[in-house]
Design a protein around this motif. Structure first.
Motif, PDB file in Angstrom:
ATOM      1  N   LEU A 137      -7.273  11.811   0.724  1.00 44.62           N
ATOM      2  CA  LEU A 137      -6.418  10.655   0.971  1.00 44.62           C
ATOM      3  C   LEU A 137      -6.343   9.834  -0.311  1.00 44.62           C
ATOM      4  O   LEU A 137      -7.362   9.423  -0.864  1.00 44.62           O
ATOM      5  N   VAL A 138      -5.136   9.605  -0.794  1.00 41.99           N
ATOM      6  CA  VAL A 138      -4.906   8.876  -2.043  1.00 41.99           C
ATOM      7  C   VAL A 138      -4.169   7.589  -1.722  1.00 41.99           C
ATOM      8  O   VAL A 138      -3.204   7.584  -0.946  1.00 41.99           O
ATOM      9  N   CYS A 139      -4.627   6.472  -2.305  1.00 42.21           N
ATOM     10  CA  CYS A 139      -4.006   5.187  -1.984  1.00 42.21           C
ATOM     11  C   CYS A 139      -3.896   4.306  -3.225  1.00 42.21           C
ATOM     12  O   CYS A 139      -4.796   4.284  -4.070  1.00 42.21           O
ATOM     13  N   GLN A 140      -2.782   3.610  -3.335  1.00 42.60           N
ATOM     14  CA  GLN A 140      -2.569   2.591  -4.358  1.00 42.60           C
ATOM     15  C   GLN A 140      -2.250   1.277  -3.657  1.00 42.60           C
ATOM     16  O   GLN A 140      -1.701   1.260  -2.553  1.00 42.60           O
ATOM     17  N   PHE A 153       0.837  -1.202   0.000  1.00 40.19           N
ATOM     18  CA  PHE A 153       0.000   0.000   0.000  1.00 40.19           C
ATOM     19  C   PHE A 153       0.871   1.250   0.000  1.00 40.19           C
ATOM     20  O   PHE A 153       1.790   1.391   0.813  1.00 40.19           O
ATOM     21  N   VAL A 154       0.572   2.134  -0.931  1.00 37.83           N
ATOM     22  CA  VAL A 154       1.267   3.419  -1.033  1.00 37.83           C
ATOM     23  C   VAL A 154       0.216   4.513  -0.919  1.00 37.83           C
ATOM     24  O   VAL A 154      -0.817   4.456  -1.597  1.00 37.83           O
ATOM     25  N   HIS A 155       0.468   5.512  -0.076  1.00 42.88           N
ATOM     26  CA  HIS A 155      -0.543   6.550   0.128  1.00 42.88           C
ATOM     27  C   HIS A 155       0.102   7.929   0.205  1.00 42.88           C
ATOM     28  O   HIS A 155       1.308   8.066   0.432  1.00 42.88           O
ATOM     29  N   GLU A 156      -0.732   8.921   0.003  1.00 39.47           N
ATOM     30  CA  GLU A 156      -0.335  10.311   0.213  1.00 39.47           C
ATOM     31  C   GLU A 156      -1.577  11.116   0.573  1.00 39.47           C
ATOM     32  O   GLU A 156      -2.712  10.689   0.296  1.00 39.47           O
TER      33      GLU A 156
END
Length: 316
Positions: A254-257, A238-241
């Motif tokens: 909130l952005v998540c991959q 999980f990658v987020h910003e």
């Protein structure tokens, strides 16, 4: 309301003579397709290899299943192993004071201990697939622990996948996502479910995103706890910003991959490009249409029956 029956290893065990395998094999296949945990010897060859079968089968037919489907026939009455299975099943029925042995008759041969007054089904007048459906109805709605359906056709439909090659590439990604969820705490699963079921789809398949304030309200957590929790699952792909629209941070997004990091499925173009989208549809189909309380139960046990039309029917 769906009930969980996790106290048994199997939903049903099948006791039959080899002469009726042609029929029972089709029943077992239909049960398996419907996500029903079935003890059928052909599915257990590795597990049975080297075991003391007398002791092990006594456990299987006496303790391991919700119901025992007994396929009565002239051949069944004559065989040593079927009689061993029958005695174990009847002992369980006697001790539990509840229906456990569900007979299906191929003929009118008398089976010791099987009273003529016990309700049965006639195998000569019912197709194996129809019998499997009746068994499913007997079991009733239930949660399945750590379950991923054999044919997630609803997931393929949601992903607009029609090509067999794309299905073969998407399936291990979805299974890998379930494996990732198994490694999480329940609180981490809840957050991922919240984000991947309430996202804005405008930037798929690159990412899922949603108002941080909305996630805060849905989770009942302070924003920093949400960010810290996502930070803690980076090793699971999980990658987020957090995007801030202005200095006030009131409209933070909130952005998540999610990136599938498994060796087997992470190398294909389809998997690499669409892993976040596959994860979002997998989670959305599994819990997205349930109320909050029911969704949490599915998250707890990781029941992905909602990905398949065949297994979804058992929740209706």
């Amino acid at each position: 309301m769906t009930s969980q029956r996790g106290e048994h290893d199997y939903d049903v065990c099948l006791s039959f003579a080899g002469e009726q395998r042609y029929y029972v094999d089709r029943v077992a296949a239909s049960l398996k397709q419907a996500g029903i945990r079935v003890f059928y010897d052909d599915y257990e060859k590795v597990a049975l290899w080297g075991k003391d079968l007398y002791e092990h089968l006594d456990y299987i037919y006496g303790k391991s299943a919700e119901y025992c489907i007994l396929f009565a026939s002239e051949e069944y009455a004559k065989k040593v192993w079927t009689n061993h299975e029958r005695r174990s099943a009847q002992a369980r029925a006697l001790m539990s004071y509840a229906e456990y042995v569900l007979p299906v008759r191929f003929d009118t041969t008398e089976i010791p201990g099987l009273r003529a007054t016990i309700g049965y089904l006639d195998a000569q007048s019912i197709e194996p697939e129809s019998l499997a459906q009746l068994i499913s109805e007997k079991l009733g709605p239930r949660l399945r622990k750590n379950f991923f359906p054999p044919n997630p056709d609803l997931l393929f439909e949601a992903l607009s996948i029609t090509e067999e090659q794309d299905r073969e590439e998407a399936l291990p990604v979805a299974r890998s996502f379930m494996g990732v969820l198994q490694r999480m705490t329940l609180e981490e699963r809840k957050l991922v479910a919240c984000l991947f079921c309430s996202y804005c789809p405008s930037e798929l398949p690159e990412n899922v995103h949603q108002s941080l304030d909305l996630i805060r309200r849905l989770m009942g957590w302070p924003p920093q706890q949400i960010v810290d929790t996502l930070h803690g699952i980076r090793s699971l792909g999980f990658v987020h910003e957090v995007r801030h629209k202005d200095e006030s941070h009131d409209d933070s997004v909130l952005v998540c991959q999610w990136n599938d990091m498994s060796v087997d499925s992470g190398l294909t173009d389809f998997a690499m490009i669409n892993s976040t989208w596959i994860a979002a549809e997998t989670m959305g189909l599994a819990v997205g249409h349930y109320c909050e309380d029911c969704a949490i139960k599915f998250i707890e046990v990781l029941d992905f029956s909602g990905l398949s039309s065949a297994t979804m029917e058992t929740h209706e």
